[in-house]
Scaffold this active site. Structure first.
Site, PDB file in Angstrom:
ATOM      1  N   SER A  82       0.841  -1.196   0.000  1.00 19.53           N
ATOM      2  CA  SER A  82       0.000   0.000   0.000  1.00 19.53           C
ATOM      3  C   SER A  82       0.876   1.247   0.000  1.00 19.53           C
ATOM      4  O   SER A  82       1.977   1.250   0.564  1.00 19.53           O
ATOM      5  CB  SER A  82      -0.842  -0.036   1.276  1.00 19.53           C
ATOM      6  OG  SER A  82      -1.436   1.210   1.519  1.00 19.53           O
TER       7      SER A  82
ATOM      8  N   TYR B 192      -1.860  -1.074  10.920  1.00 12.33           N
ATOM      9  CA  TYR B 192      -2.140  -1.630   9.586  1.00 12.33           C
ATOM     10  C   TYR B 192      -0.981  -1.340   8.629  1.00 12.33           C
ATOM     11  O   TYR B 192      -0.448  -2.239   7.976  1.00 12.33           O
ATOM     12  CB  TYR B 192      -3.455  -1.061   9.016  1.00 12.33           C
ATOM     13  CG  TYR B 192      -3.594  -1.335   7.546  1.00 12.33           C
ATOM     14  CD1 TYR B 192      -3.903  -2.612   7.088  1.00 12.33           C
ATOM     15  CD2 TYR B 192      -3.359  -0.332   6.594  1.00 12.33           C
ATOM     16  CE1 TYR B 192      -3.978  -2.884   5.724  1.00 12.33           C
ATOM     17  CE2 TYR B 192      -3.439  -0.589   5.237  1.00 12.33           C
ATOM     18  CZ  TYR B 192      -3.750  -1.862   4.803  1.00 12.33           C
ATOM     19  OH  TYR B 192      -3.810  -2.127   3.454  1.00 12.33           O
TER      20      TYR B 192
ATOM     21  N   LYS C 160       2.017  -3.834   6.562  1.00  9.29           N
ATOM     22  CA  LYS C 160       2.385  -3.834   5.139  1.00  9.29           C
ATOM     23  C   LYS C 160       3.900  -3.660   5.003  1.00  9.29           C
ATOM     24  O   LYS C 160       4.559  -4.319   4.204  1.00  9.29           O
ATOM     25  CB  LYS C 160       1.655  -2.703   4.403  1.00  9.29           C
ATOM     26  CG  LYS C 160       0.161  -2.927   4.282  1.00  9.29           C
ATOM     27  CD  LYS C 160      -0.134  -4.156   3.440  1.00  9.29           C
ATOM     28  CE  LYS C 160      -1.587  -4.541   3.447  1.00  9.29           C
ATOM     29  NZ  LYS C 160      -1.869  -5.882   2.944  1.00  9.29           N
TER      30      LYS C 160
HETATM   31  P1  NAD Z   1     -11.136  -7.164   1.390  1.00  7.01           P
HETATM   32  O1  NAD Z   1     -11.379  -7.135   2.855  1.00  7.01           O
HETATM   33  O2  NAD Z   1     -12.290  -6.906   0.483  1.00  7.01           O
HETATM   34  O3  NAD Z   1     -10.471  -8.555   0.968  1.00  7.01           O
HETATM   35  C1  NAD Z   1      -9.624  -9.279   1.834  1.00  7.01           C
HETATM   36  C2  NAD Z   1     -10.149 -10.709   1.877  1.00  7.01           C
HETATM   37  O4  NAD Z   1      -9.287 -11.459   2.743  1.00  7.01           O
HETATM   38  C3  NAD Z   1     -11.566 -10.817   2.435  1.00  7.01           C
HETATM   39  O5  NAD Z   1     -12.362 -11.568   1.551  1.00  7.01           O
HETATM   40  C4  NAD Z   1     -11.382 -11.531   3.779  1.00  7.01           C
HETATM   41  O6  NAD Z   1     -12.483 -12.363   4.091  1.00  7.01           O
HETATM   42  C5  NAD Z   1     -10.097 -12.300   3.549  1.00  7.01           C
HETATM   43  N1  NAD Z   1      -9.331 -12.601   4.771  1.00  7.01           N
HETATM   44  C6  NAD Z   1      -8.975 -11.751   5.768  1.00  7.01           C
HETATM   45  N2  NAD Z   1      -8.276 -12.415   6.709  1.00  7.01           N
HETATM   46  C7  NAD Z   1      -8.168 -13.712   6.283  1.00  7.01           C
HETATM   47  C8  NAD Z   1      -7.577 -14.888   6.819  1.00  7.01           C
HETATM   48  N3  NAD Z   1      -6.954 -14.883   8.000  1.00  7.01           N
HETATM   49  N4  NAD Z   1      -7.673 -16.047   6.115  1.00  7.01           N
HETATM   50  C9  NAD Z   1      -8.328 -16.067   4.934  1.00  7.01           C
HETATM   51  N5  NAD Z   1      -8.928 -15.008   4.384  1.00  7.01           N
HETATM   52  C10 NAD Z   1      -8.847 -13.830   5.050  1.00  7.01           C
HETATM   53  O7  NAD Z   1      -9.941  -6.133   1.084  1.00  7.01           O
HETATM   54  P2  NAD Z   1      -9.429  -5.544  -0.300  1.00  7.01           P
HETATM   55  O8  NAD Z   1      -9.796  -4.108  -0.349  1.00  7.01           O
HETATM   56  O9  NAD Z   1      -9.798  -6.453  -1.406  1.00  7.01           O
HETATM   57  O10 NAD Z   1      -7.869  -5.611  -0.030  1.00  7.01           O
HETATM   58  C11 NAD Z   1      -7.084  -6.715  -0.437  1.00  7.01           C
HETATM   59  C12 NAD Z   1      -5.661  -6.515   0.036  1.00  7.01           C
HETATM   60  O11 NAD Z   1      -5.167  -5.284  -0.500  1.00  7.01           O
HETATM   61  C13 NAD Z   1      -5.523  -6.379   1.547  1.00  7.01           C
HETATM   62  O12 NAD Z   1      -4.335  -7.025   1.939  1.00  7.01           O
HETATM   63  C14 NAD Z   1      -5.418  -4.888   1.776  1.00  7.01           C
HETATM   64  O13 NAD Z   1      -4.711  -4.585   2.935  1.00  7.01           O
HETATM   65  C15 NAD Z   1      -4.651  -4.449   0.536  1.00  7.01           C
HETATM   66  N6  NAD Z   1      -4.887  -3.054   0.179  1.00  7.01           N
HETATM   67  C16 NAD Z   1      -6.148  -2.571   0.048  1.00  7.01           C
HETATM   68  C17 NAD Z   1      -6.366  -1.240  -0.282  1.00  7.01           C
HETATM   69  C18 NAD Z   1      -7.747  -0.678  -0.369  1.00  7.01           C
HETATM   70  O14 NAD Z   1      -7.899   0.555  -0.319  1.00  7.01           O
HETATM   71  N7  NAD Z   1      -8.786  -1.497  -0.549  1.00  7.01           N
HETATM   72  C19 NAD Z   1      -5.259  -0.393  -0.491  1.00  7.01           C
HETATM   73  C20 NAD Z   1      -3.962  -0.915  -0.370  1.00  7.01           C
HETATM   74  C21 NAD Z   1      -3.786  -2.253  -0.025  1.00  7.01           C
HETATM   75  C1  WQD Z   2      -9.217   9.851   0.997  1.00  7.59           C
HETATM   76  C2  WQD Z   2      -9.406  11.356   1.205  1.00  7.59           C
HETATM   77  C3  WQD Z   2      -9.677  11.986   3.512  1.00  7.59           C
HETATM   78  C4  WQD Z   2     -13.504   9.943   4.118  1.00  7.59           C
HETATM   79  C5  WQD Z   2      -6.707   4.782   3.146  1.00  7.59           C
HETATM   80  C6  WQD Z   2      -5.629   4.046   3.904  1.00  7.59           C
HETATM   81  C7  WQD Z   2      -4.607   3.501   2.946  1.00  7.59           C
HETATM   82  C8  WQD Z   2      -5.265   2.676   1.836  1.00  7.59           C
HETATM   83  C9  WQD Z   2      -6.404   3.386   1.190  1.00  7.59           C
HETATM   84  C10 WQD Z   2      -5.163   0.382   2.445  1.00  7.59           C
HETATM   85  C11 WQD Z   2      -8.625  11.913   2.403  1.00  7.59           C
HETATM   86  C12 WQD Z   2     -10.939  12.288   2.722  1.00  7.59           C
HETATM   87  C13 WQD Z   2     -12.344  10.441   3.565  1.00  7.59           C
HETATM   88  C14 WQD Z   2     -14.537  10.863   4.474  1.00  7.59           C
HETATM   89  C15 WQD Z   2     -13.178  12.671   3.677  1.00  7.59           C
HETATM   90  N1  WQD Z   2      -5.810   1.441   2.315  1.00  7.59           N
HETATM   91  N2  WQD Z   2     -12.184  11.765   3.352  1.00  7.59           N
HETATM   92  N3  WQD Z   2     -14.339  12.188   4.248  1.00  7.59           N
HETATM   93  O1  WQD Z   2      -6.795   7.845   3.871  1.00  7.59           O
HETATM   94  O2  WQD Z   2      -5.996   8.118   1.464  1.00  7.59           O
HETATM   95  O3  WQD Z   2      -6.104   5.890   2.463  1.00  7.59           O
HETATM   96  O4  WQD Z   2      -7.310   3.898   2.187  1.00  7.59           O
HETATM   97  O5  WQD Z   2      -4.003   0.172   2.284  1.00  7.59           O
HETATM   98  O6  WQD Z   2      -3.750   2.739   3.707  1.00  7.59           O
HETATM   99  O7  WQD Z   2      -5.020   4.930   4.818  1.00  7.59           O
HETATM  100  O8  WQD Z   2      -8.203   7.021   1.908  1.00  7.59           O
HETATM  101  O9  WQD Z   2     -10.568   7.088   1.287  1.00  7.59           O
HETATM  102  O10 WQD Z   2      -9.957   7.239   3.737  1.00  7.59           O
HETATM  103  O11 WQD Z   2      -9.452   9.184   2.239  1.00  7.59           O
HETATM  104  O12 WQD Z   2     -13.049  13.885   3.520  1.00  7.59           O
HETATM  105  O13 WQD Z   2     -15.589  10.473   5.006  1.00  7.59           O
HETATM  106  O14 WQD Z   2     -10.785  11.599   1.506  1.00  7.59           O
HETATM  107  O15 WQD Z   2      -9.436  12.975   4.466  1.00  7.59           O
HETATM  108  O16 WQD Z   2      -8.201  13.208   2.048  1.00  7.59           O
HETATM  109  P1  WQD Z   2      -6.723   7.331   2.497  1.00  7.59           P
HETATM  110  P2  WQD Z   2      -9.620   7.565   2.331  1.00  7.59           P
END
Ligand code: NAD
Ligand code: WQD
Length: 337
Positions: free
Chosen positions: A124, A149, A153
């Site tokens: 991330s 979190y 990562k």
């Molecule tokens: P998500 O929660 O939709 O998907 C994660 C899946 O993993 C879920 O289906 C959950 O049931 C499963 N899971 C969790 N713990 C588990 C375990 N112990 N055993 C088996 N399954 C398990 O999340 P997502 O948004 O699809 O994210 C996928 C990956 O990408 C995550 O690792 C997340 O941290 C990373 N990521 C997400 C974002 C984002 O903004 N969505 C951004 C950067 C990184």
């Molecule tokens: C985006 C912008 C907020 C909600 C997070 C995690 C990051 C990654 C993605 C997993 C910011 C603003 C938000 C609201 C708002 N996830 N905001 N009102 O914080 O960039 O990233 O999700 O890896 O690790 O930190 O994403 O969507 O929360 O915020 O004004 O109700 O929207 O302040 O500027 P962020 P976000």
């Protein structure tokens, strides 16, 4: 390739399974369904014509996970499974470290034991912390993370980089996602937030559909185009396509690579809100609030490495991201059942 996809019924995982199948890969999903629904498998089949083999297994359950490796000869793994809520990770850090670190180590150990040599990991942009200037470049390395979190990562990146150094057969691509939003254009799969959404677009989606009264905009006094926070939003289908390229890259090249996946362009909160208004056809109420602790002003990716190494370039713009998000939310008001 035969590819193990952990977390494959989740938001990004499900879209990636569709793209892998389209590219003729065989997909096997492991997910404990903590944050996703079994019905996603039918949705994947409706889109791609193939229902992936599925194991309801927790990656913390080493024996059950090993049984999956005994049953299947995998060429590669894409590892999505994990917890992802930043705020929650501050309240229950041990739960996050256990799932995202211990669970991952179980997986990596089994990959080594069963000679599964190629891995793509979901990292991330959060690993940059607030130490660097935009656009964030991979060569900056790891910043100071601001929550457990983010630390999970960062630790996974360190573990995998060390592993690739020590084990010359092992190959890994660490994808640093920026802000994935949107949904498959069929409206069949998308993000289903758990409880009140923390992330911007799921919150806007619920406000647009009347489930929430107004969007709280966290601060309008940043040094940005309109004072609100700027992020690099990327369509989840573009992100899914990047995974296909990344796993094929890992298969052909040994070692480890860190690669940003974003569009390289930032949008402010109000710009996203207005794009969403266009998509849903009506105004969306909002109120300006104080800044949210831990937020940075601006975050967007340098995308050159993704382009050079993977040939990846995001295709979809912010309007398409909002249109697809709105379609999915409207068609699935109660999630994927
Ligand atoms: P998500 O929660 O939709 O998907 C994660 C899946 O993993 C879920 O289906 C959950 O049931 C499963 N899971 C969790 N713990 C588990 C375990 N112990 N055993 C088996 N399954 C398990 O999340 P997502 O948004 O699809 O994210 C996928 C990956 O990408 C995550 O690792 C997340 O941290 C990373 N990521 C997400 C974002 C984002 O903004 N969505 C951004 C950067 C990184
Ligand atoms: C985006 C912008 C907020 C909600 C997070 C995690 C990051 C990654 C993605 C997993 C910011 C603003 C938000 C609201 C708002 N996830 N905001 N009102 O914080 O960039 O990233 O999700 O890896 O690790 O930190 O994403 O969507 O929360 O915020 O004004 O109700 O929207 O302040 O500027 P962020 P976000």
């Amino acid at each position: 390739m035969k590819i193990l996809v952990t977390g494959g019924t989740g938001y990004i995982g499900s879209h990636t399974c569709v793209e892998l199948i389209k590219n003729k890969h065989e997909v096997v999903i492991v997910d404990n369904l903590y944050n996703s629904s079994i019905a996603v498998l039918d949705r994947i089949e409706m889109i791609s014509g193939v229902k992936p083999k599925f194991y309801q297994v927790d990656i913390l359950d080493r024996e059950a996970l090993e049984a999956v490796f005994k049953d299947n000869k995998f060429d590669a793994c894409i590892h999505f499974a994990g917890y992802k809520a930043v705020g929650e990770s501050c309240e229950i850090p041990l739960t996050y470290y256990k799932n995202n670190i211990s669970g991952s180590i179980n997986l990596y150990e089994l990959m080594r034991k069963y000679h599964v040599d190629n891995l793509v990991f979901s990292s991330s942009a959060t690993v940059y912390g607030d130490d660097f200037e935009v656009p964030f470049k991979e060569e900056y390395g790891l910043g100071t993370t601001t929550n457990p979190y983010g630390s999970t990562k960062k630790m996974n990146e360190m573990i995998l980089t060390d592993l690739a150094k020590a084990d010359k057969d092992f190959s890994t691509v660490l994808l640093r996602y920026f802000n994935p939003i949107g949904a498959h254009e069929s409206g069949l799969i998308g993000e289903v937030p758990n409880g009140i959404p923390n992330n911007l677009v799921p919150y806007i989606a619920q406000t647009a559909s009347g489930q929430r009264d107004f969007l709280r905009v966290w601060g309008n006094d940043y040094d940005t185009v309109d004072g609100t926070g700027v992020r690099d939003y990327i369509h989840v289908v573009d992100l899914a396509k990047a995974h296909v390229l990344a796993i094929e890259y890992a298969y052909k090249n040994k070692g480890s690579e860190v690669i940003n996946i974003g569009t390289g362009k930032g949008y402010s909160v109000l710009e996203v809100l207005h794009a969403y208004e266009k998509a849903c056809g009506h105004e969306i109420p909002y109120k300006i609030m104080d800044r949210r602790p831990g937020d940075i002003a601006t975050c967007y990716a340098d995308t050159e490495k993704a382009s050079k190494l993977l040939g990846f370039k995001a295709e979809y713009d912010i309007n398409k991201m909002c249109e697809d998000s709105y379609r999915f939310t409207s068609l699935n008001p109660d999630g994927i059942k």
